[in-house]
Design an enzyme around this catalytic site. Sequence first.
Site, mmCIF file in Angstrom:
data_model
loop_
_atom_site.group_PDB
_atom_site.id
_atom_site.type_symbol
_atom_site.label_atom_id
_atom_site.label_comp_id
_atom_site.label_asym_id
_atom_site.label_seq_id
_atom_site.Cartn_x
_atom_site.Cartn_y
_atom_site.Cartn_z
ATOM 1 N N VAL A 14 0.832 -1.204 0.000
ATOM 2 C CA VAL A 14 0.000 0.000 0.000
ATOM 3 C C VAL A 14 0.867 1.255 0.000
ATOM 4 O O VAL A 14 0.618 2.194 -0.756
ATOM 5 C CB VAL A 14 -0.956 -0.001 1.207
ATOM 6 C CG1 VAL A 14 -1.717 1.323 1.307
ATOM 7 C CG2 VAL A 14 -1.942 -1.166 1.108
ATOM 8 N N TYR A 143 -3.683 -9.124 15.799
ATOM 9 C CA TYR A 143 -3.491 -8.040 14.835
ATOM 10 C C TYR A 143 -4.637 -7.043 14.930
ATOM 11 O O TYR A 143 -4.419 -5.826 15.036
ATOM 12 C CB TYR A 143 -3.401 -8.623 13.430
ATOM 13 C CG TYR A 143 -3.371 -7.588 12.328
ATOM 14 C CD1 TYR A 143 -2.265 -6.769 12.151
ATOM 15 C CD2 TYR A 143 -4.447 -7.449 11.451
ATOM 16 C CE1 TYR A 143 -2.235 -5.819 11.132
ATOM 17 C CE2 TYR A 143 -4.420 -6.514 10.437
ATOM 18 C CZ TYR A 143 -3.319 -5.703 10.281
ATOM 19 O OH TYR A 143 -3.306 -4.763 9.267
#
Length: 319
Positions: A14, A143
């Site tokens: 990204v 996460y």
Amino acid sequence: MSSSIFLTGATGFVGGATLNRLIARKYSVTAALRNGSIVAEDKVKKVHVESVDGNTSWEESLTGVEVVIHSAARVHVMNDTEADPLAAFRRVNVAGTLNLARQAAAAGVRRFIFISSIKVNGEGTLPGTAYTADDVPAPADPYGISKLEAEQGLRQLADETGLEVVIIRPVLVYGPGVKANFRNMMLWLEKGVPLPFGSIHNARSLVALDNLVDLIVTCIDHSAAANQTFLVSDGEDLSTTQLLQKMAKSLDRPARLLPIPSWVLISAAKLLRRESLSNRLCGSLKVDISKTCSLLGWSPPVSVDEALKATAQHFRESK
């Protein structure tokens, strides 16, 4: 004049695409790189750091910066070998994020854009429902928990300092250069491997890399983005079967999909202790991006078919 941008994670999937878009838009960019990483772009100021955690010093790099885009993270790890995975995620995703944000606020940075994750919302949605940005968070793994804790810390910091915080929670991101399971599916389809996914009637939201980057750049200067949380997708939900059919078409290959019922796949996955994989293949995860679109006047500029075509082309060329 374009804003001065400080970007972390500039060599990531990204972050790298974001860097290219910022350069194309002629922003003044400082890119934070892990030691040993390389960005072959002479228009970018580069800062090398040993690690991103609670002890990283950013002060000199943030002088004159107006907007921080924080995409660096310890990402979701399959079969994590850490003795304490949550502690490992917290070191980078919580302590590292908040340390950078505090120093950004002290340096006079106007806005902090945090790339979070849909895992803050949870792992899946029931048929006919979709996650929204204002749902009560329900992360189910270390996460997702670390990303939620980072979001909470950033909101508190915004209240205390006036730093504008923008939180973006992407769903699964795909595009040219995608790896992991998405690339594996393209490999299987190109080889003509029969796959038992011809009768899966779930619904999953995905986001093309170009669409995510477009939203990130939109949030740099948009006044309505300040202190908001946004979900992002392509705006078109697909079943696993539909995705594989579209992917095969993009690769100019037939989709050899066997019509095995979902319950058979789920039962087999339980026996093999691969429930998380079966959840991703057979379960639903839909997001509602109406807030993102209405508040920002934004819509995904790239269609699923266009994005898959670009992904397939890169896949073939890179082989």
